[in-house]
Design an enzyme around this catalytic site. Structure first.
Site, PDB file in Angstrom:
ATOM      1  N   HIS A  91      -0.889   0.414   7.908  1.00  0.00           N
ATOM      2  CA  HIS A  91      -2.327   1.117   5.598  1.00  0.00           C
ATOM      3  C   HIS A  91      -1.467   2.712   5.763  1.00  0.00           C
ATOM      4  O   HIS A  91      -2.153   3.338   6.325  1.00  0.00           O
ATOM      5  CB  HIS A  91      -3.630   1.286   6.291  1.00  0.00           C
ATOM      6  N   CYS A 104       0.722  -1.199   0.177  1.00  0.00           N
ATOM      7  CA  CYS A 104       0.367  -0.101  -0.412  1.00  0.00           C
ATOM      8  C   CYS A 104       0.792   1.307  -0.014  1.00  0.00           C
ATOM      9  O   CYS A 104       0.600   2.620  -0.523  1.00  0.00           O
ATOM     10  CB  CYS A 104      -0.585   0.082   0.969  1.00  0.00           C
TER      11      CYS A 104
END
Length: 524
Positions: A348, A98
């Site tokens: 994340h 990510c």
């Protein structure tokens, strides 16, 4: 329907009065409950164990009720994979990539960089035969093709695995995002510097590279010793600071060199007390501020994340920090890169990016892209991280024109220009790249049509089965004077579920030692 015990008594009530030699076929049918009335739908919650004519609760409700076409297939709607009109394209998260996706989206929205990549000479792509798949090899080839797909692909999201593999990244392990950014830009600069086009050779320097000097001044003789250095981002300490201005001020503050840390002065030919500071001399068009969220903790000997709130402006004037030269120093916020999570080793990454064409803000979260309401950056839920109540700190109020975050790890500012030429912000994908995009779009459309056809076949088959079940369900209960067969309940359930997957009827487990249907198992 009468209770099971009542059915049992009714089935054998005659046995007390009838001698074995007087047993008739009628008595046998009573014992096997042949004449028990079939249960009507809605009268039973589940199949009546004492009534072989009860056909309720065996799975028929999914076939006799309202038709739900989605129940006839397990194929996702291929439309969910198609890019909506006037939307951006997402990137697949390959496991722990990510952080790569956030930077790729930010760089894609840097129009000058995208335009330069499109001019990159790629003889392999230009001479590619569309009868075979195009496979980029170099980093620039991968990035060039990726940008073309992000601009004109029909897919809702694309797979960046080719670029990730070319970079040698481990998809199962989250790397240092800040280190990745620096290494990638350095690698890109080195590759583009070998191009013949001078505009390509210097595009990374023009976009991202600024210059400052470490200037040391001897307290004894006043001699200045500048040590020039280039930077792609300014790494700012955020600990103990409330806003971006404080962080930049500390970065440029004067440092005293005394005691064991004294400076060796060439003029004095000896160690002297001195001062040292950083002087900003030139700034790039794209100014990256790396907020040092991940710091080394001496006590644990590991990195930790600083969840310090930092406020930053939508418009930033760098004039007060720049030395000497007169140049445009006003910048607009164009991207905020977010790290959600309390650990430096997990979490994340998400990118908030402003579209240069419309000035709308978008949130890029791997495959998912969300347009912000209005034309303002809204961090919102990105500030919600799992923390204990004890460690939570209240979010400070932000002045108008400012934003506040405890998860932002990079701020991207673009230099303001007085007039924006719309022809500079809208440009087409080069023909040789568009040919490759068209080829990929053709593959997508073929896949789409195949999935849509499979769904239609499954639905048509389900509808036909639906009609078959309705017709047969009405014929299953026995009627006086008509022949009948015993069918295992489990077989009937499986047939209702999937008539193509079942085998022939097998009653062997329900037979007695004489090869006849065991009367005790007749209701199973």
């Amino acid at each position: 329907m009468a209770p099971r015990l009542q059915l049992e008594k009714d089935a054998w009530r005659w046995a007390e009065m009838v001698k074995p030699e007087d047993i008739t076929h009628e008595h046998i049918e009573l014992a096997y409950r042949i004449a028990v009335l079939a249960c009507k739908r809605g009268t039973c919650r589940r199949n009546c164990k004492g009534n072989p004519n009860c056909l309720v609760g065996i799975g028929e409700q999914s076939w006799l009720g309202e038709i739900d076409e989605n129940a006839f297939h397990n194929i996702d709607d291929p439309n969910s994979e198609r890019r909506d009109k006037n939307t951006f394209v997402g990137l697949t998260n390959l496991g722990a990539t990510c952080y790569v996706n956030t930077f790729l989206q930010v760089w894609f929205h840097n129009l000058e960089l995208r335009r330069a990549l499109y001019r990159f000479q790629n003889s392999r792509a230009e001479g590619h035969n569309t009868d075979s798949d195009y496979e980029p090899r170099t980093i620039c080839e991968h990035l060039q093709y990726l940008f073309a797909l992000l601009q004109n692909s029909n897919r809702r999201y694309i797979d960046p695995s080719g670029l990730v593999k070319a970079l040698g990244l481990d998809t199962g392990q989250q790397q240092d995002a800040q280190e990745f950014s620096k290494l990638f830009l350095s690698l890109l600069e080195d590759t583009l510097s070998k191009q013949k086009d001078p505009n390509l050779q210097n595009v990374i320097q023009q976009q991202f590279c600024g210059q400052f000097s470490y200037v040391t001044v001897c307290n004894q003789c006043g001699r200045e010793s500048p040590l020039p250095s280039r930077f792609y981002e300014l790494e700012l300490n955020i600990q103990g600071h409330r806003n971006l201005t404080e962080c930049v001020t500390e970065f440029l503050k004067e440092e005293k060199l005394e005691g064991d840390n004294r400076y060796y002065c060439e003029s004095c030919q000896s160690k002297q007390n001195a001062t040292r500071r950083i002087k900003l001399q030139s700034l790039p068009r794209t100014l990256n501020f790396q907020l040092m969220r991940f710091v080394f903790d001496r006590q644990s000997s590991h990195k930790k994340k600083l969840n310090t709130f930092i406020s930053f402006p939508e418009v930033l004037d760098m004039g007060p920090f720049l030395e000497g030269k007169e140049e445009e120093c006003t910048y607009e916020l164009s991207a905020v890169l977010i790290h959600r999570g309390v650990s430096a080793y997990s979490g994340h990454y998400i990118a908030h990016v402003r579209d240069a064409h419309t000035n709308d803000w978008y949130k890029f979260n791997d495959e998912e892209i969300e347009k912000m309401e209005g034309k303002k950056l809204q961090l919102g839920i990105e500030e919600d991280i799992a923390e204990t109540a004890k460690s939570q700190t209240r979010k400070p109020k932000c002045s108008k024109g400012y934003h506040c975050s405890r998860n932002a790890y990079m701020l991207v500012y673009k230099r303001q220009t007085e007039e924006i030429d719309q022809t500079e912000t809208i440009f087409e994908v080069p023909a040789f790249l568009q040919k490759l995009v068209d080829q990929d779009n053709k593959k997508f459309e073929e896949w789409y049509n195949e999935m849509a056809d499979m769904r239609k076949q499954s639905v048509d088959k389900g509808k036909a089965k639906h009609e078959e079940v309705k017709e047969l369900y009405e014929l299953l209960p026995t009627e006086d004077g008509l022949s009948y067969e015993f069918v295992p309940l489990e077989w009937l359930k499986k047939w209702l579920d999937d008539s193509t997957a079942i085998k022939e009827i097998d009653n062997s487990q329900f037979l007695c030692s004489h090869g006849k249907l065991n009367i005790a198992l007749a209701t199973k």
